[in-house]
Design an enzyme around this catalytic site. Structure first.
Site, mmCIF file in Angstrom:
data_model
loop_
_atom_site.group_PDB
_atom_site.id
_atom_site.type_symbol
_atom_site.label_atom_id
_atom_site.label_comp_id
_atom_site.label_asym_id
_atom_site.label_seq_id
_atom_site.Cartn_x
_atom_site.Cartn_y
_atom_site.Cartn_z
ATOM 1 N N GLU A 259 10.672 41.508 39.620
ATOM 2 C CA GLU A 259 10.619 40.130 39.416
ATOM 3 C C GLU A 259 11.915 39.761 38.744
ATOM 4 O O GLU A 259 12.565 39.840 37.185
ATOM 5 C CB GLU A 259 9.081 39.330 37.792
ATOM 6 N N LYS A 314 5.302 31.436 43.097
ATOM 7 C CA LYS A 314 4.692 31.844 41.749
ATOM 8 C C LYS A 314 3.655 30.093 42.117
ATOM 9 O O LYS A 314 4.626 29.209 42.000
ATOM 10 C CB LYS A 314 5.315 31.919 40.661
ATOM 11 N N CYS A 366 3.363 38.556 37.475
ATOM 12 C CA CYS A 366 3.786 38.353 36.083
ATOM 13 C C CYS A 366 2.161 38.198 36.213
ATOM 14 O O CYS A 366 1.325 38.697 35.800
ATOM 15 C CB CYS A 366 5.198 38.040 35.829
#
Length: 491
Positions: A259, A314, A366
């Site tokens: 990430e 995301k 994440c």
């Protein structure tokens, strides 16, 4: 063992202990058998309590659970949030106390609405509905769901059937029915035996692997978080990941950076990524986590380089990490509320999977990996799962190890390999049974190499998600509500 033999004060202490036992049932301790014990301790004597006392017992459990199992937020607040120790302790305590309200509300509603008849069933159903509430209310915090601890237990075979909430339901039923069995009641013991023996008859393989494996390398740069966004940090990140990529490129089909591996926006990093691409074989793909910006906002993303196409942005953001709730009130109040990058924009939930190295990849960045239904939605259109993360924020705490355990459960639920690439650990390859086949050590700069397989077919959980278990939990609660209402009307 009467309902009235356990004093309220002793019950609160038992609930506080139960919270700690729940943490011990999860990673890295993995004492999964403590999960039912924890539920049993909270359930014991619950029918003798008023709703207010039940709420206090639930809050005591929450204090024990989040105080022992999620206090790693202190590391991100103090070590990386530029917050003094006293203030970091206060903010962590407020976080723990606030999260403890979820089990408090659950038990208050249980005692306010349900009666003593069928208590073991309705309590277990209420427990799961409380976990569902915690998963989604106020953006959600589905951390340390009690079903997650069962990824290595005999109950794990239930995961592809109903996911983490089915594991939570069976764990809770084992705890409540276990208390009833200790009261010398045979039926609860028989139900427990059935719940734990049925997995022996379940299919051992819900999905099937592709014939040829894919050779992958996941790079773990272990770069210091505090200087990452400085000019020197940007140069260090580029040198680290470009050098490591050259070292692992030969014979590798897919290379993955974690990430926000390069602490810059994609438009700034594009010339550097093109230099990497020029050094790769035409058939080698590279995926990297990176920030993007356009007219629609700022996005935490995964993009492809070389033999890869598509991108993922995301969808479920982390409050205080990627955006600031109540920004007009909190911005500038303390250093912790000053985000290291512009506030991110949530992307659409429905996104096409990334194509790379012959794989169709469902992505979760994440924190997203902890949401079982979000990952199941990605798995429906993919033959492998990818999660990139930066767990540097949590230092040498329980957080990264708990995060890894939840990624393992997502693999098991969906019968898919999971590639987990992180900045400083735990980087791992997880197979379709939730087993770690390769793992890099934490806090080292290293490349983890191994093989993954595209998986065909779907598990029942991938096809349906969690709603059948939510419905079942509701049905377990309803008879207790109906009997309680009938009793009140009769009096």
């Amino acid at each position: 063992m009467s309902e009235r033999r356990l004093s309220p004060a002793l019950g609160y202490l038992a609930a506080l202990l139960a919270g700690g036992l729940t943490t011990l049932s999860a990673a890295p301790f993995a004492l999964w058998w403590l999960g039912p014990v924890a539920v049993g301790l909270v359930y014991l004597g619950i029918q003798a309590l008023t709703p207010g006392q039940a709420a206090l017992r639930g809050w005591s459990y929450g204090l024990g659970l989040f105080g022992s199992g999620a206090s790693w937020v202190y590391v991100s607040i103090h070590d990386y949030g530029y917050t003094s120790m006293p203030l970091a302790v206060l903010l962590t305590a407020l976080f723990v106390a606030a999260m403890a309200l979820f089990p408090a509300v659950t038990l208050w509603l249980y005692r306010r609405l349900a009666g003593p008849r069928l208590a073991a069933l309705s309590f277990a159903g209420a427990w799961v509905l409380g976990e569902v509430l915690r998963t989604y209310l106020f953006t959600g915090f589905p951390w340390l769901l009690i079903g997650t601890s069962q990824v290595d237990s005999p109950l794990a075979a239930w995961a592809p059937v109903g996911g983490v909430y089915l594991l939570s339901l069976i764990t809770a039923l084992t705890g409540t029915l276990g208390v009833e069995a200790l009261r010398r009641r045979l039926a609860p013991a028989a139900i427990i035996a059935g719940l734990w023996l049925i997995p022996l008859a379940l299919p051992g393989q819900w999905t099937r692997p592709a014939e040829a494996p894919t050779q992958v390398a996941m790079l773990q740069g272990n770069l210091p978080q505090l200087t990452k966004w400085s000019a020197e940090g940007q140069r260090q990140a580029w040198n680290t990941y470009s050098t490591m990529t050259v070292e692992v490129a030969e014979g590798t089909d897919l290379i993955v950076w974690p990430e926000a591996a390069l602490p810059m926006f994609e438009d700034q990093a594009r010339p550097l990524l093109e230099r990497v691409q020029a050094g790769l074989a035409p058939e080698t793909a590279l995926l990297t986590g990176i920030l993007q910006r356009d007219a629609g906002g700022y996005f935490n993303s995964v993009i492809g380089v070389g033999a890869a196409s598509g991108q993922y942005r995301k969808a479920h953001l982390v409050p205080f990490g990627e955006y600031l709730p109540l920004e007009p009130l909190l911005s500038g109040l303390i250093a912790f509320f000053d985000l290291p990058a512009p506030a991110m924009t949530p992307a659409q939930k429905d996104q096409a999977p990334i194509q790379a190295a012959g794989l169709t990849i469902g992505s979760a960045i994440c924190y997203e990996i902890v949401y079982a239904d979000l990952v199941a939605a990605r798995a429906r259109n993919a033959d492998i799962l990818l999660t990139v993360s930066n767990d540097t924020w949590f230092g040498d705490s329980l957080g990264p190890l708990q995060h890894l355990q939840m990624a393992r459960l997502r693999a098991l639920e969906n019968g898919r390999y999971v590639m987990r690439a992180t900045s400083n650990g735990v980087t791992a390859i997880i197979d379709d049974k939730g087993r770690i086949t390769a793992q890099a050590p934490q806090f080292t700069a290293t490349a983890l190499t191994g093989e993954v397989r595209a998986m065909q077919g779907s598990t029942p959980f991938t096809r349906t998600g969690s709603w059948p278990v939510w419905l079942l939990a509701t049905l377990l609660v309803l008879p207790g509500l109906a009997l309680s209402r009938r009793r009140r009307l009769a009096t």
